[in-house]
Scaffold this motif. Structure first.
Motif, PDB file in Angstrom:
ATOM      1  N   ASP A 120     -10.637   5.347   6.256  1.00 36.66           N
ATOM      2  CA  ASP A 120      -9.791   6.351   5.620  1.00 36.66           C
ATOM      3  C   ASP A 120      -8.478   6.562   6.362  1.00 36.66           C
ATOM      4  OD1 ASP A 120     -11.741   6.671   3.742  1.00 36.66           O
ATOM      5  OD2 ASP A 120     -12.503   8.585   4.505  1.00 36.66           O
ATOM      6  N   MET A 121      -8.507   6.579   7.687  1.00 38.24           N
ATOM      7  CA  MET A 121      -7.279   6.811   8.445  1.00 38.24           C
ATOM      8  C   MET A 121      -6.275   5.688   8.209  1.00 38.24           C
ATOM      9  SD  MET A 121      -7.507   9.712   9.743  1.00 38.24           S
ATOM     10  CE  MET A 121      -6.003   9.606  10.711  1.00 38.24           C
ATOM     11  N   ALA A 122      -6.763   4.457   8.166  1.00 32.87           N
ATOM     12  CA  ALA A 122      -5.864   3.330   7.904  1.00 32.87           C
ATOM     13  C   ALA A 122      -5.294   3.421   6.495  1.00 32.87           C
ATOM     14  CB  ALA A 122      -6.622   2.011   8.083  1.00 32.87           C
ATOM     15  N   LEU A 123      -6.091   3.908   5.558  1.00 33.21           N
ATOM     16  CA  LEU A 123      -5.612   4.055   4.187  1.00 33.21           C
ATOM     17  C   LEU A 123      -4.544   5.140   4.097  1.00 33.21           C
ATOM     18  CD1 LEU A 123      -5.789   3.269   1.238  1.00 33.21           C
ATOM     19  CD2 LEU A 123      -7.783   4.763   0.998  1.00 33.21           C
ATOM     20  N   LEU A 124      -4.758   6.256   4.788  1.00 37.26           N
ATOM     21  CA  LEU A 124      -3.750   7.321   4.807  1.00 37.26           C
ATOM     22  C   LEU A 124      -2.448   6.822   5.441  1.00 37.26           C
ATOM     23  CD1 LEU A 124      -5.975  10.358   5.878  1.00 37.26           C
ATOM     24  CD2 LEU A 124      -5.079   9.865   3.604  1.00 37.26           C
ATOM     25  N   TRP A 125      -2.570   6.050   6.499  1.00 30.68           N
ATOM     26  CA  TRP A 125      -1.386   5.484   7.149  1.00 30.68           C
ATOM     27  C   TRP A 125      -0.634   4.565   6.186  1.00 30.68           C
ATOM     28  CZ3 TRP A 125       0.954   5.994  11.942  1.00 30.68           C
ATOM     29  CH2 TRP A 125       1.915   5.034  12.268  1.00 30.68           C
ATOM     30  N   ALA A 126      -1.369   3.760   5.454  1.00 29.01           N
ATOM     31  CA  ALA A 126      -0.732   2.822   4.532  1.00 29.01           C
ATOM     32  C   ALA A 126       0.063   3.550   3.460  1.00 29.01           C
ATOM     33  CB  ALA A 126      -1.800   1.925   3.889  1.00 29.01           C
ATOM     34  N   HIS A 127      -0.501   4.619   2.915  1.00 26.34           N
ATOM     35  CA  HIS A 127       0.231   5.383   1.902  1.00 26.34           C
ATOM     36  C   HIS A 127       1.535   5.940   2.476  1.00 26.34           C
ATOM     37  CE1 HIS A 127      -2.311   5.427  -1.647  1.00 26.34           C
ATOM     38  NE2 HIS A 127      -3.375   5.693  -0.921  1.00 26.34           N
ATOM     39  N   GLN A 128       1.520   6.300   3.728  1.00 27.88           N
ATOM     40  CA  GLN A 128       2.708   6.920   4.316  1.00 27.88           C
ATOM     41  C   GLN A 128       3.743   5.917   4.813  1.00 27.88           C
ATOM     42  OE1 GLN A 128       0.489   9.764   7.072  1.00 27.88           O
ATOM     43  NE2 GLN A 128       2.062  11.128   6.263  1.00 27.88           N
ATOM     44  N   TYR A 129       3.292   4.742   5.263  1.00 28.67           N
ATOM     45  CA  TYR A 129       4.235   3.876   5.965  1.00 28.67           C
ATOM     46  C   TYR A 129       4.278   2.421   5.480  1.00 28.67           C
ATOM     47  CZ  TYR A 129       4.024   7.839   9.155  1.00 28.67           C
ATOM     48  OH  TYR A 129       4.066   9.101   9.688  1.00 28.67           O
ATOM     49  N   ASP A 130       3.244   1.930   4.833  1.00 29.95           N
ATOM     50  CA  ASP A 130       3.224   0.521   4.438  1.00 29.95           C
ATOM     51  C   ASP A 130       3.816   0.331   3.049  1.00 29.95           C
ATOM     52  OD1 ASP A 130       1.948   0.141   6.805  1.00 29.95           O
ATOM     53  OD2 ASP A 130      -0.026  -0.292   5.949  1.00 29.95           O
ATOM     54  N   GLU A 131       4.464  -0.812   2.855  1.00 28.93           N
ATOM     55  CA  GLU A 131       4.977  -1.136   1.532  1.00 28.93           C
ATOM     56  C   GLU A 131       3.846  -1.704   0.673  1.00 28.93           C
ATOM     57  OE1 GLU A 131       7.968  -0.393   0.352  1.00 28.93           O
ATOM     58  OE2 GLU A 131       8.266   0.588   2.305  1.00 28.93           O
ATOM     59  N   PRO A 132       3.780  -1.345  -0.587  1.00 32.74           N
ATOM     60  CA  PRO A 132       2.719  -1.894  -1.438  1.00 32.74           C
ATOM     61  C   PRO A 132       2.930  -3.381  -1.669  1.00 32.74           C
ATOM     62  CG  PRO A 132       4.319  -0.680  -2.763  1.00 32.74           C
ATOM     63  CD  PRO A 132       4.680  -0.429  -1.318  1.00 32.74           C
ATOM     64  N   PRO A 133       1.861  -4.161  -1.693  1.00 29.05           N
ATOM     65  CA  PRO A 133       2.028  -5.590  -1.974  1.00 29.05           C
ATOM     66  C   PRO A 133       2.540  -5.789  -3.393  1.00 29.05           C
ATOM     67  CG  PRO A 133      -0.294  -4.970  -2.000  1.00 29.05           C
ATOM     68  CD  PRO A 133       0.454  -3.779  -1.495  1.00 29.05           C
ATOM     69  N   ASP A 163       7.574  -5.911 -10.144  1.00 28.79           N
ATOM     70  CA  ASP A 163       7.410  -5.478  -8.755  1.00 28.79           C
ATOM     71  C   ASP A 163       8.427  -4.391  -8.385  1.00 28.79           C
ATOM     72  OD1 ASP A 163       5.316  -7.253  -8.343  1.00 28.79           O
ATOM     73  OD2 ASP A 163       6.657  -8.873  -7.721  1.00 28.79           O
ATOM     74  N   ALA A 164       9.640  -4.540  -8.859  1.00 27.04           N
ATOM     75  CA  ALA A 164      10.676  -3.554  -8.542  1.00 27.04           C
ATOM     76  C   ALA A 164      10.356  -2.201  -9.177  1.00 27.04           C
ATOM     77  CB  ALA A 164      12.035  -4.055  -9.013  1.00 27.04           C
ATOM     78  N   VAL A 165       9.779  -2.212 -10.371  1.00 28.29           N
ATOM     79  CA  VAL A 165       9.425  -0.961 -11.046  1.00 28.29           C
ATOM     80  C   VAL A 165       8.355  -0.223 -10.244  1.00 28.29           C
ATOM     81  CG1 VAL A 165       8.466   0.063 -13.138  1.00 28.29           C
ATOM     82  CG2 VAL A 165      10.032  -1.878 -13.302  1.00 28.29           C
ATOM     83  N   PHE A 166       7.337  -0.946  -9.791  1.00 27.03           N
ATOM     84  CA  PHE A 166       6.293  -0.311  -8.995  1.00 27.03           C
ATOM     85  C   PHE A 166       6.824   0.123  -7.632  1.00 27.03           C
ATOM     86  CE2 PHE A 166       3.212  -1.998 -12.032  1.00 27.03           C
ATOM     87  CZ  PHE A 166       2.285  -0.960 -12.068  1.00 27.03           C
ATOM     88  N   ALA A 167       7.746  -0.625  -7.060  1.00 30.31           N
ATOM     89  CA  ALA A 167       8.323  -0.224  -5.779  1.00 30.31           C
ATOM     90  C   ALA A 167       9.022   1.128  -5.897  1.00 30.31           C
ATOM     91  CB  ALA A 167       9.302  -1.289  -5.291  1.00 30.31           C
ATOM     92  N   THR A 168       9.659   1.370  -7.037  1.00 30.82           N
ATOM     93  CA  THR A 168      10.312   2.665  -7.265  1.00 30.82           C
ATOM     94  C   THR A 168       9.280   3.770  -7.451  1.00 30.82           C
ATOM     95  OG1 THR A 168      12.257   1.627  -8.271  1.00 30.82           O
ATOM     96  CG2 THR A 168      11.865   3.946  -8.783  1.00 30.82           C
ATOM     97  N   ALA A 169       8.294   3.538  -8.304  1.00 29.78           N
ATOM     98  CA  ALA A 169       7.287   4.562  -8.577  1.00 29.78           C
ATOM     99  C   ALA A 169       6.461   4.901  -7.343  1.00 29.78           C
ATOM    100  CB  ALA A 169       6.368   4.103  -9.708  1.00 29.78           C
ATOM    101  N   LEU A 170       6.301   3.928  -6.431  1.00 29.02           N
ATOM    102  CA  LEU A 170       5.499   4.132  -5.225  1.00 29.02           C
ATOM    103  C   LEU A 170       6.368   4.368  -3.987  1.00 29.02           C
ATOM    104  CD1 LEU A 170       2.830   1.330  -5.814  1.00 29.02           C
ATOM    105  CD2 LEU A 170       2.502   3.795  -6.058  1.00 29.02           C
ATOM    106  N   ALA A 171       7.590   4.783  -4.187  1.00 24.97           N
ATOM    107  CA  ALA A 171       8.481   5.055  -3.053  1.00 24.97           C
ATOM    108  C   ALA A 171       7.899   6.158  -2.174  1.00 24.97           C
ATOM    109  CB  ALA A 171       9.866   5.456  -3.566  1.00 24.97           C
ATOM    110  N   LYS A 172       8.070   6.023  -0.863  1.00 24.84           N
ATOM    111  CA  LYS A 172       7.546   7.030   0.060  1.00 24.84           C
ATOM    112  C   LYS A 172       8.258   8.362  -0.116  1.00 24.84           C
ATOM    113  CE  LYS A 172       5.081   3.701   1.757  1.00 24.84           C
ATOM    114  NZ  LYS A 172       3.662   3.554   1.325  1.00 24.84           N
ATOM    115  N   ASN A 173       9.549   8.324  -0.370  1.00 25.88           N
ATOM    116  CA  ASN A 173      10.336   9.541  -0.585  1.00 25.88           C
ATOM    117  C   ASN A 173      10.287   9.909  -2.068  1.00 25.88           C
ATOM    118  OD1 ASN A 173      12.274  11.540  -0.881  1.00 25.88           O
ATOM    119  ND2 ASN A 173      13.760  10.550   0.468  1.00 25.88           N
TER     120      ASN A 173
END
Length: 336
Positions: free
Chosen positions: A234-247, A261-271
């Protein structure tokens, strides 16, 4: 106040056949950490309903009870074809309950487990319906905070052109209620880790764009067969949501256009400020990308609206012709 511990004791059969607030319980259909959902019979109107019974300890928290009353009313006020209607909410024998429309079908979680990744056309049809429901809730000031496949019901549609009818559920209890009343322990939040937005994890204020993120995670899984982030703990998953880019989604679905891919990159932006402004805007961009960027033939947000919004009266339109709110006798019932 009586505490009915059998609700969460692991013996749901103890309630089968019993009456709760005028409903006769028939069988369990869903269970979570804070609630159990049953198929039940409304003995007053002789109809089948989904009856959600909340954990007994929630009813003993006065702050939670007040928020539950307020948010149940807010959820019931949303008249939308893709949101499960709330018929009644209240308290009986120390148990908070919500009676909702019973939807004959399955949820998206079971659909994905059974079929795996969905065809793009199917995923987009379901996504457009769920997006319109989420945006309607946001217009009423509600943020779901727990968009996941298990909260999306999929029933048979009316015809071959509309083979599925999706419903968004679990609005009678928004997750803010739990976190603000101390029901969750310090450092925790309510939500499902595979679909939780970074701002939820860090404890920052959330708005509708939190649901855009969760909804994008769900739609990513619909197409890829797995959520955007998969980790061993779970901790690694929480870290990924906060800091890792989605594949890139196209790694799992090379049949889709790279622009997806670009559409999902926008929808999944960290900010949150870098995400789509609405769920319908996300679906419109995704459909356009799948069509090869032909926005001329891609549905607009207006095209994707499930129902027309009532128009304000003008000097040329008599007020009597403008859609009105339902009369008080037709509104949901709330007893506290």
């Amino acid at each position: 106040m009586t505490r009915d511990t059998s609700l969460f004791s692991g013996r749901p059969s103890e309630l089968i056949g019993r009456q709760v607030a005028g409903y006769r319980i028939e069988r369990e259909i869903g269970r979570g950490g804070m609630a159990v959902v049953y198929r039940a019979r409304d003995l007053r109107l002789d109809r089948t309903v989904a009856l959600k019974l909340l954990a007994p300890e929630l009813a003993r928290n006065d702050t939670f009870r007040r928020r539950f009353s307020h948010e149940s009313r807010a959820a019931a006020a949303i008249d939308h074809p893709h949101i499960v209607p709330v018929f009644e909410a209240g308290e009986t024998d120390g148990i908070l309950y919500i009676a909702m429309r019973y939807v004959e079908g399955s949820d998206l979680r079971h659909l994905l487990d059974r079929q795996g990744p969905l065809p793009p056309a199917t995923a987009l049809r379901i996504a457009a319906q769920v997006a319109s429901a989420l945006d309607a809730a946001h217009e009423h000031g509600l943020v779901h905070r727990d968009v996941k496949p298990g909260n999306i019901l999929v029933a048979r549609g009316p015809d071959s052109d509309h083979p599925e009818h999706a419903y968004l559920t679990d609005f009678g209890l928004t997750k803010k209620s739990l976190s603000l009343t101390g029901v969750t322990s310090v450092g925790q939040f309510v939500g499902t880790l595979d679909y939780v937005a970074p701002e939820q994890i860090s404890g920052k204020p959330v708005d509708a764009r939190c649901d855009v993120y969760g909804f994008a995670c769900v739609l990513y899984e619909c197409l890829a067969g797995r959520p955007p982030f998969c980790r061993d703990d779970d901790m690694a998953l929480l870290w990924a949501h906060q800091y890792d880019e989605p594949p890139p989604l196209t790694e799992a679905r090379p049949d889709l256009a790279p622009s997806v891919d670009a559409v999902f990159a926008t929808a999944l932006a960290k900010n949150p400020e870098n995400r789509h402004d609405s769920c319908l805007a996300f679906v419109a961009d995704l459909r356009s990308a799948m069509a090869g960027g032909d926005r001329e033939h891609a549905p607009t947000e207006v095209d994707l609206e499930a129902v027309d919004r009532p128009k304000e009266p003008t000097k040329d339109v008599p007020k009597a012709d403008v859609p009105k709110a339902p009369p008080r006798w037709a509104e949901p019932v709330f007893g506290w």
